[in-house]
Design an enzyme around this catalytic site. Structure first.
Site, PDB file in Angstrom:
ATOM      1  N   CYS A 187       0.844  -1.199   0.000  1.00  0.00           N
ATOM      2  CA  CYS A 187       0.000   0.000   0.000  1.00  0.00           C
ATOM      3  C   CYS A 187       0.883   1.254   0.000  1.00  0.00           C
ATOM      4  O   CYS A 187       1.485   1.556  -1.021  1.00  0.00           O
ATOM      5  CB  CYS A 187      -0.993  -0.028   1.147  1.00  0.00           C
ATOM      6  N   HIS A 221      -3.715  -4.997   0.270  1.00  0.00           N
ATOM      7  CA  HIS A 221      -3.162  -5.524   1.531  1.00  0.00           C
ATOM      8  C   HIS A 221      -3.230  -7.053   1.563  1.00  0.00           C
ATOM      9  O   HIS A 221      -4.195  -7.614   2.081  1.00  0.00           O
ATOM     10  CB  HIS A 221      -3.958  -4.974   2.724  1.00  0.00           C
ATOM     11  N   GLU A 281      -1.730  -8.965   3.432  1.00  0.00           N
ATOM     12  CA  GLU A 281      -1.626  -9.462   4.809  1.00  0.00           C
ATOM     13  C   GLU A 281      -2.995  -9.774   5.422  1.00  0.00           C
ATOM     14  O   GLU A 281      -3.081 -10.562   6.358  1.00  0.00           O
ATOM     15  CB  GLU A 281      -0.848  -8.482   5.692  1.00  0.00           C
TER      16      GLU A 281
HETATM   17  N1  GLN Z   1      -2.052   6.804   2.769  1.00  0.00           N
HETATM   18  C1  GLN Z   1      -2.126   6.042   1.547  1.00  0.00           C
HETATM   19  C2  GLN Z   1      -3.489   6.176   0.902  1.00  0.00           C
HETATM   20  O1  GLN Z   1      -4.457   6.553   1.537  1.00  0.00           O
HETATM   21  C3  GLN Z   1      -1.801   4.580   1.808  1.00  0.00           C
HETATM   22  C4  GLN Z   1      -2.772   3.892   2.703  1.00  0.00           C
HETATM   23  C5  GLN Z   1      -2.259   2.596   3.262  1.00  0.00           C
HETATM   24  O2  GLN Z   1      -1.055   2.323   3.279  1.00  0.00           O
HETATM   25  N2  GLN Z   1      -3.162   1.771   3.793  1.00  0.00           N
HETATM   26  O3  GLN Z   1      -3.611   5.922  -0.272  1.00  0.00           O
END
Ligand code: GLN
Length: 539
Positions: free
Chosen positions: A384, A510, A512
């Site tokens: 992410c 994600h 995970e």
């Molecule tokens: N802050 C980034 C976004 O909102 C990444 C979010 C995250 O890593 N879950 O796109």
């Protein structure tokens, strides 16, 4: 159709005793005996969900496939049971009150005074039964957050008391988890805190059916007998849960203690076959007997609280066991990383992962970590925000877009390589408004991502507002960073990789959240395998 059985898990004496692990372990055993089980978590705080909570407050925010931002215990449920949970599996006081207040505004209460009992407790019971109503489950295990005696959990305890009578005593039971400390000065285990905590439950009208006693050392039969006598339960229903080195050993320990049999007898359910737990035990064996060892750095800014990266840490445990490899995961604080200390921070590592996150704090350290991995041909895995950092780093140092950035960190950058999604631009409410939950990702065939998944389409969970800015894709691809995963509907970039690098993958989603003990996520498995290389064998 047989009636759904309800098991409630409450906690006493201290918080953080591991109600989620006990609930998950019991669920695992019942599932292995052939029952369909789900777990629900009731959280007594007033936030509608933990999505707006800083990870320092409550640990990681877990995301379900249907896009709910939930308590991290749901992660344990999925990792143990290997089944999906949904929004219905996590309810907070905020959500309960919101529903009741909206009903009041609609006039549903027909002029009545709206009160904690019966209106709030009715709504709590409705939410509990909602999970059972789906016909999917034989047993619903509901974990009540907090500790008995807390002001905030009172309505939940009252709802449990009522449920016992509404559902009939053989359809409903309460397991109470407490702590039995060992006092060095007197050289003995102390049961008084447990007695007091059971008293607090009794005052609320609940006689617990089973007591699970957390302890650092084995308890003697005498201690168990004493607890049974003072707390009105038979000795069989007093179960010890001794500290173990891996949370995944707890189901086996609970099996030895006969917790599943006690519960099934109490609920008047057939015992069915003893759970073989073959895949589970295989995992434990591999975890305990690694053949190799790797050092992986996880770069993040919430490293003071490892719970902030719970699912990532567990995914490394699953992937490590599957490779029969001990993963020494080193949490590195991104704010402490500079261009000058990169070698001392990363030189000894076999691979670098950059964690998800929000906001500008610590971002430059993450970008330096990516640069180190890319330039030193060290396996890199960005998740992410970690993927977004990889994109920014590539733009700045390979494409020479000098101030390239995400507009989350620098809204005025000349090169917004990561930018707000179009549908996010007019959103002002923070809660529940990100791109959340499962979305499809189409994988390019001749890519490392395809070698890893061996599938042309996968569904992965998301939690972000920003995305790769398509406008720059050609420049990236011409310079060697390729989008190998794309959402088939929105065309949003999901996976970026550098094919000429040893192992360099960034994912906008994600992985995970969907790694489980019996089904470790392939991205973690393959990243660890790449970090292992041929070296690092344990003699
Ligand atoms: N802050 C980034 C976004 O909102 C990444 C979010 C995250 O890593 N879950 O796109």
């Amino acid at each position: 159709m047989a009636e759904v059985k309800y098991v409630f898990v409450t906690g006493g004496v201290a918080s953080s005793l591991g109600k989620g692990i006990i609930s998950s372990s019991l669920a695992k055993l019942l599932q292995s005996r052939g029952y369909n089980v789900t777990i629900q978590k009731l959280d007594p705080y007033i936030n509608i969900d933990p999505g707006t909570l800083n990870p320092y407050e409550h640990g990681e925010c877990y995301v379900t496939i249907d896009g709910a931002e939930t308590d991290l215990d749901l992660g344990h449920y999925e990792r143990f049971l290997n089944v999906h949970t949904t929004q219905a599996n996590n309810v907070t006081t905020g959500r309960i009150y919101k529903t009741v207040i909206e009903k009041e505004r609609r006039g549903d209460y027909l002029g009545k005074t709206v009160q904690v009992i019966p209106h709030i407790t009715d709504e709590i019971k409705r939410r509990i039964k909602l999970v059972g109503k789906t016909d999917e489950y034989d047993i619903v295990i509901t974990e009540i957050g907090g500790t008995v005696g807390d002001i905030e959990s009172l309505p939940y305890i009252e709802a449990v008391r009522q449920m016992k009578w509404d559902q009939g005593l053989s359809n409903c039971m309460v397991i109470h988890l407490t702590l039995v400390p060992f006092l060095k000065a007197s050289g003995e285990h102390k049961t008084k805190p447990t007695q007091h905590s059971v008293k607090a439950l009794l005052e609320a009208g609940i006689q617990p059916d089973v007591l699970v006693l957390r302890t650092e050392e084995e308890l003697t039969e005498d201690v168990k007998e004493k607890v049974a006598l003072f707390c009105n339960v038979d000795k069989q229903s007093v179960v010890q849960s001794v500290d173990v080195s891996s949370i995944y050993e707890v189901p086996v320990k609970m099996l030895e203690e006969g917790l599943d049999i006690t519960v099934l007898n109490r609920l008047k359910l057939e015992l069915k076959d003893e759970p073989p737990l073959i895949a589970w035990r295989d995992f434990l064996r591999k975890q305990a007997n690694p053949k190799s060892e790797v050092n992986i750095g996880l770069v993040g800014k919430y490293v003071e609280l490892p719970d902030a990266y719970k699912s990532i840490v567990e995914s490394f445990a699953h992937g490590g066991a599957s490779n029969e490899c001990r993963v020494n995961l080193q949490l590195l604080h991104s704010e402490e990383i500079t261009a000058y200390n990169a070698e001392s921070q990363f030189g000894h590592l076999d691979g670098i992962a950059v964690a998800p996150g929000f906001g500008a704090r610590g971002i430059e350290g993450k970008i330096i970590a990516v640069k180190y991995a890319r330039e030193n041909n060290m396996p890199f895995f960005g998740i992410c925000l970690g993927m977004q950092c990889a994109v920014i780093e590539f733009a700045r140092n390979v494409l020479n877009y000098k101030d390239a950035d995400s507009t989350e960190m620098n809204p005025d950058t000349d090169y917004p390589v990561i930018d707000l999604m179009e549908e996010q631009k007019n959103i002002t409410y923070k809660g529940g408004t990100m791109r959340l939950g499962g979305y499809k990702c189409r994988i390019q065939k001749d890519s490392r991502a395809f070698e890893i998944y061996y599938k042309e389409e996968v569904t992965e969970r998301h939690r972000h507002r920003y995305e790769f800015n398509d406008k720059y894709l050609k420049d990236f691809e011409n310079a060697g960073m390729i989008a190998t995963g794309i959402n088939p509907e929105s065309q949003l970039v999901e996976i970026m990789e550098i094919p000429r690098h040893r192992w360099f993958i960034g994912v906008q989603f994600h992985p995970e959240y969907s790694s489980t003990v019996v089904k470790p996520h392939p991205l973690f498995v393959e990243f660890i395998k790449a970090c292992c290389g041929e070296k690092n064998e344990i003699e």
